[in-house]
Write a protein that holds these residues in place. Structure first.
Motif, short mmCIF file in Angstrom:
data_model
loop_
_atom_site.label_atom_id
_atom_site.label_comp_id
_atom_site.label_asym_id
_atom_site.label_seq_id
_atom_site.Cartn_x
_atom_site.Cartn_y
_atom_site.Cartn_z
N ASP A 14 0.90 -1.21 0.05
CA ASP A 14 0.11 -0.15 -0.10
C ASP A 14 0.81 1.28 -0.03
OD1 ASP A 14 1.03 -0.43 2.51
OD2 ASP A 14 -0.81 -0.25 3.46
N ALA A 15 2.01 1.28 0.72
CA ALA A 15 3.03 2.26 0.93
C ALA A 15 3.45 2.60 -0.57
CB ALA A 15 4.01 2.37 1.97
N LEU A 16 3.72 1.44 -1.23
CA LEU A 16 4.45 1.52 -2.48
C LEU A 16 3.37 2.31 -3.60
CD1 LEU A 16 6.90 1.28 -4.08
CD2 LEU A 16 6.23 -1.00 -4.71
N THR A 17 2.25 2.04 -3.41
CA THR A 17 1.36 2.65 -4.33
C THR A 17 1.23 4.01 -4.32
OG1 THR A 17 -0.15 0.56 -4.02
CG2 THR A 17 -1.27 2.75 -4.76
N GLY A 18 1.23 4.50 -2.83
CA GLY A 18 1.08 5.77 -2.67
C GLY A 18 2.47 6.63 -3.17
N ALA A 19 3.54 6.11 -2.75
CA ALA A 19 4.87 6.72 -3.36
C ALA A 19 5.08 6.66 -4.80
CB ALA A 19 6.01 5.74 -2.78
N VAL A 20 4.75 5.73 -5.47
CA VAL A 20 4.61 5.86 -6.83
C VAL A 20 3.87 6.80 -7.70
CG1 VAL A 20 4.14 4.52 -9.26
CG2 VAL A 20 5.15 3.25 -7.17
N LEU A 21 2.35 7.01 -6.89
CA LEU A 21 1.68 8.03 -7.38
C LEU A 21 2.23 9.32 -7.21
CD1 LEU A 21 -1.76 6.71 -6.33
CD2 LEU A 21 -0.74 6.60 -8.41
N ALA A 22 3.03 9.63 -6.05
CA ALA A 22 3.64 10.64 -5.65
C ALA A 22 4.70 11.25 -6.81
CB ALA A 22 4.36 10.57 -4.31
N VAL A 23 5.44 10.22 -7.27
CA VAL A 23 6.55 10.19 -8.10
C VAL A 23 5.93 10.84 -9.58
CG1 VAL A 23 8.10 9.18 -9.81
CG2 VAL A 23 8.18 8.75 -7.05
N LEU A 24 4.86 10.14 -9.96
CA LEU A 24 3.98 10.47 -11.11
C LEU A 24 3.53 12.01 -11.05
CD1 LEU A 24 1.46 7.56 -11.74
CD2 LEU A 24 3.95 8.14 -12.93
N VAL A 25 3.15 12.45 -9.82
CA VAL A 25 2.70 13.79 -9.89
C VAL A 25 3.77 14.67 -9.74
CG1 VAL A 25 1.79 15.61 -7.91
CG2 VAL A 25 0.68 13.35 -8.49
N LEU A 26 4.97 14.52 -9.09
CA LEU A 26 6.08 15.18 -9.24
C LEU A 26 6.89 15.28 -10.76
CD1 LEU A 26 8.11 13.76 -6.06
CD2 LEU A 26 7.28 16.19 -6.12
N GLY A 27 6.74 14.04 -11.46
CA GLY A 27 6.98 14.18 -12.80
C GLY A 27 6.20 15.05 -13.66
N LEU A 28 4.78 14.99 -13.29
CA LEU A 28 4.10 16.03 -14.26
C LEU A 28 4.42 17.48 -14.08
CD1 LEU A 28 0.56 14.03 -13.66
CD2 LEU A 28 1.93 14.10 -15.79
N PHE A 29 4.72 17.73 -12.79
CA PHE A 29 5.10 19.06 -12.61
C PHE A 29 6.60 19.43 -12.58
CE2 PHE A 29 1.26 18.76 -10.09
CZ PHE A 29 0.51 20.22 -10.56
N GLY A 30 7.31 18.55 -13.35
CA GLY A 30 8.78 18.79 -13.77
C GLY A 30 9.66 18.77 -12.52
N ALA A 31 9.36 18.47 -11.35
CA ALA A 31 9.94 18.42 -10.09
C ALA A 31 10.80 17.10 -9.83
CB ALA A 31 9.07 18.84 -9.00
N MET A 32 10.66 16.30 -10.40
CA MET A 32 11.37 14.92 -10.41
C MET A 32 12.61 14.74 -11.06
SD MET A 32 10.81 12.18 -8.57
CE MET A 32 12.45 11.18 -8.26
N PRO A 33 13.84 14.89 -10.22
CA PRO A 33 15.18 15.07 -10.70
C PRO A 33 15.54 13.67 -11.26
CG PRO A 33 15.36 14.71 -8.45
CD PRO A 33 14.12 14.97 -8.70
N GLY A 34 16.51 13.47 -12.01
CA GLY A 34 17.01 12.49 -12.91
C GLY A 34 18.17 11.44 -11.69
N ILE A 35 17.62 10.23 -11.77
CA ILE A 35 18.54 9.56 -10.76
C ILE A 35 19.23 8.51 -11.57
CG2 ILE A 35 18.33 7.81 -8.83
CD1 ILE A 35 15.52 9.22 -8.10
N GLY A 36 20.27 8.38 -11.24
CA GLY A 36 21.41 7.15 -11.90
C GLY A 36 22.17 7.91 -12.93
N GLY A 37 22.74 7.18 -13.83
CA GLY A 37 24.00 7.65 -14.75
C GLY A 37 23.07 7.98 -16.10
#
Length: 263
Positions: free
Chosen positions: A240-263
């Motif tokens: 259940d927690a992973l569900t909420g976290a994934v949705l938060a990442v989607l929202v952050l991505g829609l607003f351009g607030a999700m930074p790139g991770i990894g190489g």
């Protein structure tokens, strides 16, 4: 100050966690159809549990909705078309065809499960392994920190009307654990420093996902969503927690607030 929680479930919880870590880690590492298949199976289990809790007198219907969820998610993943995303709403809409406990909540939650599951596979394939590892690590760290600190220290409840076991000490510890994961990725050269601030936000979204499932369980009058995972309850109790976290990442991505991770 409330008394610390008991630890009777710790051995079973630890053993199940090891199995889930091995299976999930292997699927994550390989990616592709193997990871997608695991996500489809877990999603079907979660929809089955949700349907059982919202309509416990119709177990066969719960199985049918789980099968529909698996078929729809597998189909949408195979189509690779944005026009197919609307199909993810089908299990939730199908659940409205018969009376059930809090039907709109159940249908919305089923749709959230479908969307987050699709997003997990899409993130693995599109954003790469590092992003998914960060996301999973944030959820795990938040959960473990909250579990151990909350049970050891106790204290005032975070939201007693909905989740009577969650304390402020465990909640804040979860935020700190998530921030530590973000800092670890930054120090490893896998992301910018803003990740330290974003990680607790994603961790908090995961905590809200857990609280939402707790609300559903309390309304259904059950302790666990099922008994599929020893020490953890059901698939919903674990993811259940992973569900909420994934949705938060989607929202952050829609607003351009999700930074790139990894190489």
């Amino acid at each position: 100050m409330s008394a610390p929680g008991t630890w009777r479930d710790l051995p079973a919880r630890f053993g199940s966690a090891v199995v889930m870590a091995v299976v999930g880690g292997a699927a994550l590492g390989v990616g592709g159809v193997w990871f997608a298949a695991l996500v489809v199976a877990v999603t079907a289990a979660m929809v089955w549990e949700l349907a059982r809790m919202s309509a416990p007198d119709r177990p066969q219907e719960a199985l049918a909705l789980a099968a529909l969820a698996a078929l729809v998610l597998a189909g949408v993943l195979a189509l690779h078309s944005p026009f197919a995303l609307a199909l993810l709403l089908l299990p939730g809409l199908a659940s409205l065809l018969r009376p059930r406990l809090h039907p709109l909540v159940a249908a919305s939650y089923a749709s959230a499960l479908m969307l987050s599951s699709y997003a997990m596979v899409a993130l693995r394939e599109g954003a790469g392994l590092a992003t998914i590892l960060w996301l999973v690590a944030v959820v795990i760290a938040s959960d473990l920190a909250g579990y151990f600190v909350g049970r050891s220290i106790g204290g005032p409840k975070f939201w007693p009307a909905i989740s009577p076991k969650k304390t402020w000490s465990g909640t804040v510890a979860g935020w700190l654990g998530a921030a530590a994961v973000g800092a670890g990725f930054v120090l490893a050269g896998q992301g910018p420093w803003v990740l330290v601030a974003i990680s607790p936000l994603v961790g908090f979204a995961g905590q809200l996902g857990d609280i939402m499932e707790s609300w559903i369980k309390r309304r259904a009058g059950v302790k666990d969503s099922s008994a599929l995972i020893p020490g953890h309850g059901g698939a919903l109790d674990r993811f259940d927690a992973l569900t909420g976290a994934v949705l938060a990442v989607l929202v952050l991505g829609l607003f351009g607030a999700m930074p790139g991770i990894g190489g």
